[in-house]
Design a protein around this motif. Structure first.
Motif, mmCIF file in Angstrom:
data_model
loop_
_atom_site.group_PDB
_atom_site.id
_atom_site.type_symbol
_atom_site.label_atom_id
_atom_site.label_comp_id
_atom_site.label_asym_id
_atom_site.label_seq_id
_atom_site.Cartn_x
_atom_site.Cartn_y
_atom_site.Cartn_z
ATOM 1 N N SER A 41 0.648 -1.111 -0.155
ATOM 2 C CA SER A 41 0.237 -0.035 -0.005
ATOM 3 C C SER A 41 0.732 1.259 0.078
ATOM 4 N N GLN A 42 2.090 1.228 -0.610
ATOM 5 C CA GLN A 42 3.014 2.458 -0.574
ATOM 6 C C GLN A 42 3.360 2.524 -2.010
ATOM 7 N N GLY A 43 3.878 3.581 -2.401
ATOM 8 C CA GLY A 43 4.295 3.810 -3.840
ATOM 9 C C GLY A 43 5.860 3.153 -3.898
ATOM 10 N N PRO A 44 6.350 2.835 -5.035
ATOM 11 C CA PRO A 44 7.705 2.334 -5.079
ATOM 12 C C PRO A 44 8.778 3.523 -4.685
ATOM 13 N N ARG A 45 10.004 2.941 -3.819
ATOM 14 C CA ARG A 45 10.848 3.978 -3.454
ATOM 15 C C ARG A 45 11.938 3.784 -3.889
ATOM 16 N N PHE A 46 12.603 4.640 -4.711
ATOM 17 C CA PHE A 46 14.023 4.554 -5.347
ATOM 18 C C PHE A 46 14.877 4.220 -4.404
ATOM 19 N N ILE A 47 15.506 3.361 -4.518
ATOM 20 C CA ILE A 47 17.062 2.847 -3.606
ATOM 21 C C ILE A 47 18.354 3.315 -4.148
ATOM 22 N N ILE A 48 18.589 2.817 -5.397
ATOM 23 C CA ILE A 48 20.037 3.078 -5.924
ATOM 24 C C ILE A 48 19.834 2.823 -7.419
ATOM 25 N N GLN A 49 20.652 3.426 -8.230
ATOM 26 C CA GLN A 49 20.985 3.489 -9.620
ATOM 27 C C GLN A 49 22.464 3.194 -9.803
ATOM 28 N N GLY A 50 22.851 2.688 -11.003
ATOM 29 C CA GLY A 50 24.242 2.582 -11.530
ATOM 30 C C GLY A 50 24.289 2.272 -12.957
ATOM 31 N N TYR A 51 25.476 2.610 -13.593
ATOM 32 C CA TYR A 51 25.618 2.361 -14.942
ATOM 33 C C TYR A 51 26.959 1.250 -14.954
ATOM 34 N N GLY A 95 16.023 10.020 -24.554
ATOM 35 C CA GLY A 95 14.922 10.656 -24.726
ATOM 36 C C GLY A 95 14.564 11.408 -23.582
ATOM 37 N N SER A 96 13.203 11.951 -23.438
ATOM 38 C CA SER A 96 12.998 12.872 -22.535
ATOM 39 C C SER A 96 12.142 12.232 -21.282
ATOM 40 N N ALA A 97 10.894 12.333 -21.105
ATOM 41 C CA ALA A 97 10.285 11.520 -20.316
ATOM 42 C C ALA A 97 10.489 9.834 -20.455
ATOM 43 N N ARG A 98 10.731 8.854 -19.408
ATOM 44 C CA ARG A 98 10.955 7.589 -19.640
ATOM 45 C C ARG A 98 10.045 6.781 -18.832
ATOM 46 N N SER B 94 7.406 11.829 -10.278
ATOM 47 C CA SER B 94 8.226 12.998 -10.928
ATOM 48 C C SER B 94 9.595 12.733 -10.893
ATOM 49 N N SER B 95 10.152 13.436 -12.054
ATOM 50 C CA SER B 95 11.530 13.423 -11.980
ATOM 51 C C SER B 95 12.296 14.642 -12.567
ATOM 52 N N ALA B 96 13.316 14.934 -12.208
ATOM 53 C CA ALA B 96 14.017 16.149 -12.543
ATOM 54 C C ALA B 96 14.748 15.942 -13.934
ATOM 55 N N PRO B 97 15.186 17.112 -14.595
ATOM 56 C CA PRO B 97 15.641 17.123 -15.677
ATOM 57 C C PRO B 97 16.724 16.355 -16.143
ATOM 58 N N ALA B 98 16.903 15.434 -17.027
ATOM 59 C CA ALA B 98 18.024 14.493 -17.192
ATOM 60 C C ALA B 98 19.460 14.913 -17.099
ATOM 61 N N GLY B 99 19.464 16.095 -17.800
ATOM 62 C CA GLY B 99 20.992 16.452 -17.853
ATOM 63 C C GLY B 99 22.044 15.460 -18.249
ATOM 64 N N ASN B 100 22.985 15.201 -17.812
ATOM 65 C CA ASN B 100 24.035 14.302 -18.079
ATOM 66 C C ASN B 100 23.999 12.739 -17.594
ATOM 67 N N SER B 101 22.968 12.729 -16.724
ATOM 68 C CA SER B 101 22.661 11.516 -16.214
ATOM 69 C C SER B 101 21.080 11.141 -16.033
ATOM 70 N N ASN B 102 20.954 9.887 -15.772
ATOM 71 C CA ASN B 102 19.495 9.332 -15.660
ATOM 72 C C ASN B 102 18.870 10.029 -14.212
ATOM 73 N N GLN B 103 17.949 10.719 -14.031
ATOM 74 C CA GLN B 103 17.471 11.093 -12.964
ATOM 75 C C GLN B 103 16.208 10.263 -12.573
ATOM 76 N N PRO B 104 16.339 9.591 -11.429
ATOM 77 C CA PRO B 104 15.238 8.665 -11.055
ATOM 78 C C PRO B 104 13.763 9.248 -10.791
#
Lengths: 112, 116
Positions: A41-51, A95-98, B94-104
């Motif tokens: 009953s909560q929204g997904p919460r961002f933990i971490i990201q990497g490349y 792209g823009s919004a993903r 919502s997310s911030a503008p991407a800039g040079n990295s992927n914004q979560p």
């Protein structure tokens, strides 16, 4: 969109380190690997990201090998409150919004 | 830490009625999204919104759905004539503008929509 595969469920005990591995064989050059946590009953919460290589923040580490076809979320010393569903997502930075494509995630249950 | 806030937390509506779900995204974010999660199922993308127009939408987002940013802070999802199968949790992100990295994307805690 790169497809991800992760275990359906995992059990662990309090205080242990938990590693959840995700495979993403067709990840593209512009893609990032992102992990989210969701409690009921909560929204997904961002933990971490990497490349690539290793990323660490205050809650988790993310290990990405050189070929980037898999990644491992590491949660140090889990507690009961870490019981949740963990989602691995591959997100394009082009792209823009993903849109995010969520799979079924991994249900982590932390036992006392 | 700034948050995405959604109201109401629970909305009960009769089938066929219109419903508006409201969201206040994080203040410096420019990309806005709606997702839904039917009970026991996956989180599904509905629509993304940038620069006052829809950027992407899924097959779920049909003519019954619309989104709007009526002022500088709110982002709304309207369902024109609700159906029983619209019952779900609806999450705004919502997310911030991407800039040079992927914004979560950062998610709110959702509105539970129950159609009777």
């Amino acid at each position: 969109l790169a497809k991800t595969t992760q275990p359906i469920s995992m059990d662990s005990y309090e205080g242990q380190e938990v590693n959840i591995t995700c495979s993403h064989n067709n990840i593209a050059t512009n893609d990032y690997i992102t992990w989210y946590q969701q409690f009921p009953s909560q929204g997904p919460r961002f933990i971490i990201q990497g490349y690539k290589t290793k990323v660490t923040n205050e809650v988790a580490s993310l290990f990405i090998p050189a070929d980037r076809k898999s990644s491992t979320l590491s949660l140090p010393r889990v507690s009961l409150s870490d019981t949740a569903v963990y989602y691995c997502l591959v997100v394009s930075s082009s792209g823009s919004a993903r849109q995010l494509t969520f799979g079924s995630g991994t249900q982590l249950t932390v036992l006392p | 830490e700034p948050e995405v806030t959604q109201t109401p937390s629970h909305q009960v509506t009769q089938m066929g009625q219109e419903v508006i779900l409201r969201c206040v995204p994080i203040s410096n974010h420019l990309y806005f999204y709606w997702y839904r999660q039917i009970l026991g199922q996956k989180v599904e993308f509905l629509v993304s919104f940038y620069n006052n127009e829809i950027s992407e939408k899924s097959e779920i987002f049909d003519d019954q759905f619309s989104v709007e940013r009526p002022d500088g802070s709110n982002f709304t999802l309207k369902i024109r004539s609700t159906k029983l199968e619209d019952s779900a949790m609806y999450f705004c992100a919502s997310s911030a503008p991407a800039g040079n990295s992927n914004q979560p994307q950062h998610f709110g805690d959702g509105t539970r929509l129950s159609i009777l």
